[in-house]
Design a protein around this motif. Structure first.
Motif: not given
Length: 117
Positions: A1-2, A4-5
């Protein structure tokens, strides 16, 4: 998730940088050429904002100088046409004011030559 951000943020930053430093100066050049073509720069000097790209700055400076030179040539040409038409008009007026027939004076020979403007 991080991860992708981070990728999305990097993409947005790179997109903004490419737009600001490459695409936008070219778009400004295109807009300026169109405005010049339509006669919107009669009294204004044409200049472009500098980019961080030195090669692009060279192109922008070249086009700025070229457009200013063309603007000056156009102004001088139109002024020359204006002067020529004024000279033609003056010549026509002078030609109509000069008499075509000389008055005869006994025992006096008069030789006249006149060229109007």
């Amino acid at each position: 998730m991080i991860l992708a951000s981070i990728v999305v943020i990097e993409f947005l930053v790179l997109s903004h940088a490419i737009n600001k430093f490459f695409y936008q100066p070219i778009k400004d050049l295109e807009t300026t050429i169109k405005r010049f073509y339509h006669g919107e720069y009669k009294n204004n000097n044409i200049q472009f904002k500098e980019s961080w790209n030195p090669n692009l700055n060279f192109v922008l400076k070249f086009f700025g100088q070229t457009l200013n030179t063309l603007k000056n040539i156009k102004t001088e040409f139109l002024h020359g046409k204006e002067i020529k038409s004024e000279v033609d008009l003056a010549g026509e007026i002078q030609g109509k004011m000069l008499t075509k027939k000389l008055t005869k004076v006994p025992d006096l020979d008069i030789i006249v030559k006149s060229k109007s403007a």
